[in-house]
Design a protein around this motif. Structure first.
Motif, mmCIF file in Angstrom:
data_model
loop_
_atom_site.group_PDB
_atom_site.id
_atom_site.type_symbol
_atom_site.label_atom_id
_atom_site.label_comp_id
_atom_site.label_asym_id
_atom_site.label_seq_id
_atom_site.Cartn_x
_atom_site.Cartn_y
_atom_site.Cartn_z
ATOM 1 N N ARG A 192 28.566 66.226 41.070
ATOM 2 C CA ARG A 192 27.525 66.011 42.078
ATOM 3 C C ARG A 192 27.282 64.520 42.303
ATOM 4 O O ARG A 192 27.132 64.050 43.440
ATOM 5 N N HIS A 193 27.251 63.778 41.222
ATOM 6 C CA HIS A 193 27.002 62.343 41.320
ATOM 7 C C HIS A 193 28.150 61.635 42.038
ATOM 8 O O HIS A 193 27.915 60.797 42.928
ATOM 9 N N LEU A 194 29.375 61.974 41.670
ATOM 10 C CA LEU A 194 30.530 61.316 42.281
ATOM 11 C C LEU A 194 30.638 61.661 43.766
ATOM 12 O O LEU A 194 30.943 60.794 44.591
ATOM 13 N N ARG A 195 30.372 62.907 44.118
ATOM 14 C CA ARG A 195 30.411 63.302 45.536
ATOM 15 C C ARG A 195 29.404 62.481 46.349
ATOM 16 O O ARG A 195 29.728 61.967 47.429
ATOM 17 N N ALA A 196 28.197 62.359 45.832
ATOM 18 C CA ALA A 196 27.163 61.614 46.553
ATOM 19 C C ALA A 196 27.549 60.145 46.690
ATOM 20 O O ALA A 196 27.360 59.531 47.756
ATOM 21 N N TRP A 197 28.081 59.573 45.639
ATOM 22 C CA TRP A 197 28.486 58.171 45.665
ATOM 23 C C TRP A 197 29.598 57.941 46.682
ATOM 24 O O TRP A 197 29.546 56.979 47.465
ATOM 25 N N MET A 198 30.587 58.840 46.692
ATOM 26 C CA MET A 198 31.704 58.672 47.619
ATOM 27 C C MET A 198 31.258 58.859 49.061
ATOM 28 O O MET A 198 31.691 58.126 49.969
ATOM 29 N N GLU A 199 30.395 59.809 49.291
ATOM 30 C CA GLU A 199 29.879 60.016 50.658
ATOM 31 C C GLU A 199 29.140 58.782 51.155
ATOM 32 O O GLU A 199 29.301 58.376 52.308
ATOM 33 N N GLU A 200 28.371 58.163 50.279
ATOM 34 C CA GLU A 200 27.631 56.954 50.654
ATOM 35 C C GLU A 200 28.613 55.807 50.947
ATOM 36 O O GLU A 200 28.429 55.056 51.926
ATOM 37 N N ARG A 201 29.611 55.658 50.104
ATOM 38 C CA ARG A 201 30.572 54.564 50.285
ATOM 39 C C ARG A 201 31.390 54.726 51.562
ATOM 40 O O ARG A 201 31.821 53.721 52.153
ATOM 41 N N LEU A 202 31.623 55.934 51.975
ATOM 42 C CA LEU A 202 32.517 56.187 53.115
ATOM 43 C C LEU A 202 31.791 56.300 54.450
ATOM 44 O O LEU A 202 32.417 56.562 55.478
ATOM 45 N N ARG A 203 30.493 56.131 54.459
ATOM 46 C CA ARG A 203 29.743 56.198 55.723
ATOM 47 C C ARG A 203 30.091 55.016 56.622
ATOM 48 O O ARG A 203 30.309 53.925 56.177
ATOM 49 N N LEU B 120 39.979 55.035 48.900
ATOM 50 C CA LEU B 120 38.865 55.936 48.617
ATOM 51 C C LEU B 120 38.814 57.066 49.642
ATOM 52 O O LEU B 120 38.530 58.219 49.293
ATOM 53 N N ALA B 121 39.120 56.753 50.891
ATOM 54 C CA ALA B 121 39.132 57.786 51.933
ATOM 55 C C ALA B 121 40.201 58.837 51.650
ATOM 56 O O ALA B 121 39.957 60.043 51.811
ATOM 57 N N ILE B 122 41.370 58.408 51.224
ATOM 58 C CA ILE B 122 42.437 59.356 50.890
ATOM 59 C C ILE B 122 42.018 60.212 49.697
ATOM 60 O O ILE B 122 42.235 61.427 49.671
ATOM 61 N N THR B 123 41.400 59.586 48.705
ATOM 62 C CA THR B 123 40.933 60.312 47.523
ATOM 63 C C THR B 123 39.943 61.402 47.912
ATOM 64 O O THR B 123 40.020 62.540 47.432
ATOM 65 N N ALA B 124 38.999 61.056 48.781
ATOM 66 C CA ALA B 124 37.994 62.031 49.218
ATOM 67 C C ALA B 124 38.634 63.158 50.021
ATOM 68 O O ALA B 124 38.318 64.339 49.810
ATOM 69 N N GLU B 125 39.518 62.809 50.937
ATOM 70 C CA GLU B 125 40.171 63.822 51.763
ATOM 71 C C GLU B 125 41.037 64.751 50.932
ATOM 72 O O GLU B 125 41.058 65.968 51.157
ATOM 73 N N GLN B 126 41.711 64.198 49.957
ATOM 74 C CA GLN B 126 42.569 64.991 49.084
ATOM 75 C C GLN B 126 41.756 65.991 48.271
ATOM 76 O O GLN B 126 42.185 67.126 48.043
ATOM 77 N N GLY B 127 40.607 65.557 47.762
ATOM 78 C CA GLY B 127 39.685 66.448 47.059
ATOM 79 C C GLY B 127 40.052 66.801 45.640
ATOM 80 O O GLY B 127 39.287 67.514 44.966
ATOM 81 N N CYS B 128 41.166 66.300 45.142
ATOM 82 C CA CYS B 128 41.615 66.702 43.805
ATOM 83 C C CYS B 128 40.680 66.215 42.705
ATOM 84 O O CYS B 128 40.502 66.890 41.689
ATOM 85 N N VAL B 129 40.070 65.061 42.911
ATOM 86 C CA VAL B 129 39.178 64.531 41.891
ATOM 87 C C VAL B 129 38.008 65.479 41.638
ATOM 88 O O VAL B 129 37.503 65.582 40.509
ATOM 89 N N PHE B 130 37.593 66.217 42.659
ATOM 90 C CA PHE B 130 36.507 67.185 42.482
ATOM 91 C C PHE B 130 37.013 68.473 41.838
ATOM 92 O O PHE B 130 36.343 69.026 40.959
ATOM 93 N N ARG B 131 38.169 68.932 42.263
ATOM 94 C CA ARG B 131 38.719 70.165 41.676
ATOM 95 C C ARG B 131 38.991 69.996 40.185
ATOM 96 O O ARG B 131 38.879 70.962 39.422
#
Length: 264
Positions: free
Chosen positions: A253-264, A222-233
Motif C-alpha cells: 500500500r505504501h509503495l503504490r501510494a508513493w509511486m502514484e505520487e511520483r508519477l503524477r 519508474l513508469a515502466i516499473t509501475a506499468e509492468q506491475g511485477c513489484v506489486f505482485r
C-alpha cells in the motif's frame, strides 16, 4: 563510436552457445539479457542524450553485456548467489577485458573500437553493486544508472515469470513459509535498497528486489516499473505466516501510494 548491433548480437549468441541451453538458469539469463538491452535502449531514448543514436546504441550494448559473467558463474558454481560463489559482475568484466583460464578477452568480438572500453568495463563491473562509487564522472555515472535501472526492471519481471528455485536456489515453499526480519523491513521504510548483510531470511531477499523501486534513477524507469506491475505482485504472494503476509500488504500500500505520487 559506431556500434554495429548485428556484430554485437551475433557475438553474444556465439558466446552463449558454449553453455548448456537445457539448463533453466542459462535460458533465463539469455532471455533476461535481451530484455535488459531493450529496456536500456528505451530508457536512453527518454533522455536528452537519446537524441544521439550513438548514445542509444551504447546503452543497448551495455544491456547486452551486463550479465556475461552469469553464464560462467552458473557453469562453475551452479548458482546465481554471488555471496556463495563469486561476483558475477566482476567475472563478466574479466571475461570481456582480461579473458578467463588463458582465453582471450572477448570485448573485440562485440565492438571493434576501444573508445568506450573504460566505460563499458566500469558499467559491467558495477551494475550489481549496492552503491556506485562517488568518483565516477557524470557521463559514466549516468550510463551506469541507466543500466542498473534496466537490469532492476527486468529482475522484477523475472520474479513473476520464473520459478523461485531458478532465481533464488531454494524452493517456493521456503519463500512462502519465511518470516521477514525487522532489519530488512527497516530499509524498505527508509526508501532504500537493502544491503546484502541485512538480508537474513528468504522473504528478506524478495523484499530486497522489491526495494529496487525506490532507487530507479529516471522517470521512464519508474513508469515502466509501475506499468509492468511485477513489484506489486511480488508482495501479493500467499505467504503462510500472518505477520509476513500483513507486513507485505502494508508495504505494498505504501509503495503504490508513493509511486502514484511520483508519477503524477
Amino acid at each position: 563510436m559506431h556500434i554495429d548491433r548485428d556484430r554485437a548480437a551475433h557475438a553474444f549468441e556465439r558466446y552463449v552457445e558454449r553453455f548448456d541451453p537445457q539448463d533453466p538458469k542459462i535460458a533465463l539469463k539469455v532471455e533476461h539479457t535481451w530484455r535488459v538491452a531493450d529496456l536500456a535502449e528505451k530508457i536512453a531514448r527518454s533522455l536528452p542524450e537519446g537524441a544521439s543514436p550513438e548514445y542509444v546504441d551504447l546503452a543497448w550494448l551495455l544491456g547486452l553485456l551486463h550479465d556475461v559473467g552469469r553464464f560462467e558463474q552458473v557453469r562453475r558454481y551452479g548458482t546465481f548467489n554471488d555471496a556463495a560463489s563469486t561476483s558475477h559482475a566482476a567475472l563478466g568484466a574479466r571475461v570481456l577485458f582480461d579473458g578467463l583460464d588463458g582465453a582471450a578477452p572477448t570485448i573485440r568480438d562485440y565492438v571493434a573500437a576501444p573508445d568506450e572500453d573504460a566505460l563499458i568495463r566500469t558499467a559491467v563491473a558495477l551494475h550489481s553493486s549496492w552503491r556506485l562509487p562517488q568518483d565516477l564522472d557524470a557521463r559514466t555515472r549516468r550510463l551506469c544508472e541507466l543500466l542498473r535501472d534496466a537490469d532492476k526492471i527486468d529482475i522484477l519481471k523475472v520474479n513473476c515469470t520464473c520459478p523461485v528455485e531458478d532465481i533464488y536456489g531454494f524452493p517456493e515453499r521456503t519463500l512462502l513459509e519465511s518470516e521477514l526480519s525487522q532489519e530488512a523491513a527497516s530499509w524498505f521504510w527508509r526508501h532504500s535498497t537493502i544491503p546484502r548483510a541485512a538480508r537474513r531470511y528468504p522473504a528478506d531477499i524478495l523484499l530486497g528486489h522489491v526495494c529496487f523501486a525506490w532507487e530507479m534513477a529516471f522517470p521512464q524507469s519508474l513508469a515502466i516499473t509501475a506499468e509492468q506491475g511485477c513489484v506489486f505482485r511480488m508482495m501479493e504472494r500467499p505467504f503462510a505466516r500472518d505477520d509476513t503476509r500483513a507486513a507485505f500488504a502494508r508495504m505494498e500500500r505504501h509503495l503504490r501510494a508513493w509511486m502514484e505520487e511520483r508519477l503524477r
